[in-house]
Design a protein around this motif. Structure first.
Motif, PDB file in Angstrom:
ATOM      1  N   ASP A  80      55.598 104.441 111.354  1.00  0.00           N
ATOM      2  CA  ASP A  80      55.584 104.007 112.751  1.00  0.00           C
ATOM      3  C   ASP A  80      56.982 104.181 113.338  1.00  0.00           C
ATOM      4  O   ASP A  80      57.948 103.635 112.800  1.00  0.00           O
ATOM      5  N   PRO A  81      57.128 104.909 114.436  1.00  0.00           N
ATOM      6  CA  PRO A  81      58.464 105.137 115.008  1.00  0.00           C
ATOM      7  C   PRO A  81      59.146 103.879 115.513  1.00  0.00           C
ATOM      8  O   PRO A  81      60.342 103.908 115.821  1.00  0.00           O
ATOM      9  N   ALA A  82      58.425 102.764 115.580  1.00  0.00           N
ATOM     10  CA  ALA A  82      59.048 101.501 115.991  1.00  0.00           C
ATOM     11  C   ALA A  82      60.027 100.999 114.936  1.00  0.00           C
ATOM     12  O   ALA A  82      60.946 100.230 115.250  1.00  0.00           O
ATOM     13  N   VAL A  83      59.850 101.413 113.682  1.00  0.00           N
ATOM     14  CA  VAL A  83      60.699 100.931 112.590  1.00  0.00           C
ATOM     15  C   VAL A  83      61.982 101.744 112.531  1.00  0.00           C
ATOM     16  O   VAL A  83      61.949 102.965 112.352  1.00  0.00           O
ATOM     17  N   ALA A  84      63.117 101.048 112.672  1.00  0.00           N
ATOM     18  CA  ALA A  84      64.415 101.708 112.583  1.00  0.00           C
ATOM     19  C   ALA A  84      65.048 101.543 111.218  1.00  0.00           C
ATOM     20  O   ALA A  84      65.827 102.385 110.779  1.00  0.00           O
ATOM     21  N   SER A  85      64.743 100.436 110.542  1.00  0.00           N
ATOM     22  CA  SER A  85      65.290 100.203 109.203  1.00  0.00           C
ATOM     23  C   SER A  85      64.349  99.299 108.427  1.00  0.00           C
ATOM     24  O   SER A  85      63.558  98.546 109.017  1.00  0.00           O
ATOM     25  N   LEU A  86      64.444  99.393 107.116  1.00  0.00           N
ATOM     26  CA  LEU A  86      63.576  98.647 106.216  1.00  0.00           C
ATOM     27  C   LEU A  86      64.431  97.842 105.250  1.00  0.00           C
ATOM     28  O   LEU A  86      65.376  98.368 104.660  1.00  0.00           O
ATOM     29  N   VAL A  87      64.083  96.563 105.104  1.00  0.00           N
ATOM     30  CA  VAL A  87      64.752  95.698 104.142  1.00  0.00           C
ATOM     31  C   VAL A  87      63.700  95.156 103.184  1.00  0.00           C
ATOM     32  O   VAL A  87      62.724  94.529 103.614  1.00  0.00           O
ATOM     33  N   LEU A  88      63.887  95.403 101.908  1.00  0.00           N
ATOM     34  CA  LEU A  88      62.973  94.926 100.878  1.00  0.00           C
ATOM     35  C   LEU A  88      63.637  93.752 100.176  1.00  0.00           C
ATOM     36  O   LEU A  88      64.591  93.935  99.412  1.00  0.00           O
ATOM     37  N   LEU A  89      63.157  92.561 100.445  1.00  0.00           N
ATOM     38  CA  LEU A  89      63.742  91.335  99.909  1.00  0.00           C
ATOM     39  C   LEU A  89      63.022  90.955  98.619  1.00  0.00           C
ATOM     40  O   LEU A  89      61.875  90.517  98.647  1.00  0.00           O
ATOM     41  N   ALA A  90      63.691  91.176  97.476  1.00  0.00           N
ATOM     42  CA  ALA A  90      63.052  90.935  96.174  1.00  0.00           C
ATOM     43  C   ALA A  90      61.679  91.587  96.135  1.00  0.00           C
ATOM     44  O   ALA A  90      60.709  91.025  95.641  1.00  0.00           O
ATOM     45  N   GLY A  91      61.610  92.790  96.676  1.00  0.00           N
ATOM     46  CA  GLY A  91      60.322  93.444  96.883  1.00  0.00           C
ATOM     47  C   GLY A  91      59.725  94.060  95.631  1.00  0.00           C
ATOM     48  O   GLY A  91      60.440  94.523  94.738  1.00  0.00           O
ATOM     49  N   LEU A  92      58.404  94.072  95.575  1.00  0.00           N
ATOM     50  CA  LEU A  92      57.688  94.836  94.558  1.00  0.00           C
ATOM     51  C   LEU A  92      57.742  96.301  94.965  1.00  0.00           C
ATOM     52  O   LEU A  92      57.591  96.627  96.141  1.00  0.00           O
ATOM     53  N   ARG A 172      58.616 110.502 107.167  1.00  0.00           N
ATOM     54  CA  ARG A 172      59.654 109.839 107.960  1.00  0.00           C
ATOM     55  C   ARG A 172      60.344 108.790 107.094  1.00  0.00           C
ATOM     56  O   ARG A 172      59.696 107.963 106.460  1.00  0.00           O
ATOM     57  N   ARG A 173      61.649 108.825 107.059  1.00  0.00           N
ATOM     58  CA  ARG A 173      62.423 107.856 106.298  1.00  0.00           C
ATOM     59  C   ARG A 173      63.392 107.137 107.232  1.00  0.00           C
ATOM     60  O   ARG A 173      63.824 107.699 108.244  1.00  0.00           O
ATOM     61  N   VAL A 174      63.734 105.928 106.883  1.00  0.00           N
ATOM     62  CA  VAL A 174      64.680 105.137 107.657  1.00  0.00           C
ATOM     63  C   VAL A 174      65.714 104.540 106.717  1.00  0.00           C
ATOM     64  O   VAL A 174      65.532 104.524 105.492  1.00  0.00           O
ATOM     65  N   THR A 175      66.793 104.037 107.278  1.00  0.00           N
ATOM     66  CA  THR A 175      67.782 103.332 106.489  1.00  0.00           C
ATOM     67  C   THR A 175      67.109 102.179 105.750  1.00  0.00           C
ATOM     68  O   THR A 175      66.451 101.350 106.369  1.00  0.00           O
ATOM     69  N   THR A 176      67.256 102.148 104.443  1.00  0.00           N
ATOM     70  CA  THR A 176      66.548 101.167 103.617  1.00  0.00           C
ATOM     71  C   THR A 176      67.525 100.414 102.724  1.00  0.00           C
ATOM     72  O   THR A 176      68.430 101.011 102.137  1.00  0.00           O
ATOM     73  N   GLY A 193      65.571  97.367  92.419  1.00  0.00           N
ATOM     74  CA  GLY A 193      66.610  98.114  93.109  1.00  0.00           C
ATOM     75  C   GLY A 193      66.690  99.554  92.644  1.00  0.00           C
ATOM     76  O   GLY A 193      66.887 100.472  93.451  1.00  0.00           O
ATOM     77  N   GLN A 194      66.520  99.775  91.361  1.00  0.00           N
ATOM     78  CA  GLN A 194      66.579 101.139  90.827  1.00  0.00           C
ATOM     79  C   GLN A 194      65.438 101.988  91.381  1.00  0.00           C
ATOM     80  O   GLN A 194      65.643 103.148  91.763  1.00  0.00           O
ATOM     81  N   VAL A 195      64.234 101.422  91.431  1.00  0.00           N
ATOM     82  CA  VAL A 195      63.088 102.177  91.946  1.00  0.00           C
ATOM     83  C   VAL A 195      63.249 102.424  93.446  1.00  0.00           C
ATOM     84  O   VAL A 195      62.942 103.513  93.948  1.00  0.00           O
ATOM     85  N   ALA A 196      63.743 101.422  94.183  1.00  0.00           N
ATOM     86  CA  ALA A 196      63.953 101.593  95.624  1.00  0.00           C
ATOM     87  C   ALA A 196      65.005 102.674  95.890  1.00  0.00           C
ATOM     88  O   ALA A 196      64.872 103.455  96.840  1.00  0.00           O
ATOM     89  N   ARG A 197      66.027 102.711  95.061  1.00  0.00           N
ATOM     90  CA  ARG A 197      67.057 103.746  95.222  1.00  0.00           C
ATOM     91  C   ARG A 197      66.467 105.127  94.925  1.00  0.00           C
ATOM     92  O   ARG A 197      66.726 106.101  95.643  1.00  0.00           O
ATOM     93  N   GLU A 198      65.656 105.189  93.888  1.00  0.00           N
ATOM     94  CA  GLU A 198      65.060 106.459  93.482  1.00  0.00           C
ATOM     95  C   GLU A 198      64.077 106.987  94.530  1.00  0.00           C
ATOM     96  O   GLU A 198      64.107 108.176  94.881  1.00  0.00           O
ATOM     97  N   LEU A 199      63.207 106.114  95.035  1.00  0.00           N
ATOM     98  CA  LEU A 199      62.141 106.553  95.925  1.00  0.00           C
ATOM     99  C   LEU A 199      62.561 106.619  97.391  1.00  0.00           C
ATOM    100  O   LEU A 199      62.074 107.478  98.141  1.00  0.00           O
ATOM    101  N   LEU A 200      63.428 105.698  97.796  1.00  0.00           N
ATOM    102  CA  LEU A 200      63.732 105.551  99.218  1.00  0.00           C
ATOM    103  C   LEU A 200      65.207 105.743  99.546  1.00  0.00           C
ATOM    104  O   LEU A 200      65.612 105.513 100.680  1.00  0.00           O
ATOM    105  N   ASP A 201      65.987 106.144  98.548  1.00  0.00           N
ATOM    106  CA  ASP A 201      67.431 106.289  98.742  1.00  0.00           C
ATOM    107  C   ASP A 201      68.027 104.997  99.290  1.00  0.00           C
ATOM    108  O   ASP A 201      68.893 105.000 100.170  1.00  0.00           O
ATOM    109  N   ALA A 202      67.556 103.875  98.771  1.00  0.00           N
ATOM    110  CA  ALA A 202      67.954 102.561  99.281  1.00  0.00           C
ATOM    111  C   ALA A 202      69.349 102.172  98.814  1.00  0.00           C
ATOM    112  O   ALA A 202      69.756 102.469  97.693  1.00  0.00           O
TER     113      ALA A 202
END
Length: 240
Positions: A80-92, A172-176, A193-202
């Motif tokens: 969704d283009p409304a999303v500018a950034s994504l924050v995963l808080l202790a996310g699965l 589409r990717r956003v700052t994560t 964190g490792q998976v988020a970095r790998e998949l989303l360049d977080a």
């Protein structure tokens, strides 16, 4: 002013942001707290994404914050283009082509691995926690009174999303950012964190809290969210 859409995790509801929402609002930000139908038997990814989509409608430059279980769906919402950034808080963090269940016990903190064996299930197949165990897993860094207050509000959780295979991530990717909680007794933040970095360049940041900083350390969480939203806004062109 930033716009935050704050999405709760399993067993919780929109109430879990009650200590964060007024702080961000007082600082001049718009705060939206959708309530997932996660206590509805059989509800899963499509139902959760529909609620998130409704929260994003008619908004722009949103910082989408997903706690715990909602990390299984929020990375899909960045289409969704409304999303500018994504924050995963202790996310699965699911890997495309697999379900969360395929990961086994590896993504969990040791305490969760032990106590999840005692989860109870109702006649609809929804999972529930015994109060003492929920306090230990989610609110270990809160005062006993605060932990009891939060635990009293927990509700049954639909199990459907955990068995659903994750589709491919949006182009589409956003700052994560992945926020790992050092005292987390539920999720292994290093793994996430490792998976988020790998998949989303977080980028990976840390809070010295348990699994629910929105309850035990709302000020610190608000400071971090505000900083992340500001950094994302100052880096145009990150969405791609």
């Amino acid at each position: 002013m930033s716009t935050f859409v704050l999405v709760h995790g399993a067993w919780h509801g929109d109430w879990c942001w009650d200590r964060v929402r007024p702080v961000l609002a007082q600082r001049g930000h718009e705060v939206v707290v959708p309530d997932l139908a996660s206590d509805t038997a059989g509800a899963g990814r499509s139902e959760y994404l529909s609620v998130i989509s409704d929260a994003l409608r008619a908004r722009s430059a949103v910082t989408l914050v997903a706690h715990s279980m909602s990390g299984l769906v929020a990375p899909l919402a960045v289409a969704d283009p409304a999303v500018a950034s994504l924050v995963l808080l202790a996310g699965l963090m699911p890997r495309p082509g697999t379900s969360w269940l395929d990961a086994g016990a590896e993504p969990f903190a040791e305490r969760m691995r032990q106590l999840s064996q005692r989860l109870q299930f109702d006649e609809c197949g929804r999972s529930t926690w015994a109060p003492a165990e929920a306090a230990t897993v989610f609110y270990n860094d809160a005062s006993p009174a605060d932990a009891a207050d939060a635990v009293s509000r927990l509700r049954p959780d639909s199990t459907a999303v955990y068995g659903q295979v994750m589709p491919g991530l949006p182009e589409r990717r956003v700052t994560t950012t992945y926020i790992s909680c050092r005292q987390d007794q539920a999720v292994d933040g290093t793994w996430g964190g490792q998976v988020a970095r790998e998949l989303l360049d977080a980028d990976v940041r840390e809070l010295d809290t348990g699994h629910a900083p929105f309850w035990s350390a709302p000020g610190a969480l608000c400071d971090l969210l505000e900083d992340l939203a500001g950094r994302a806004a100052a880096a145009p062109g990150e969405s791609r």
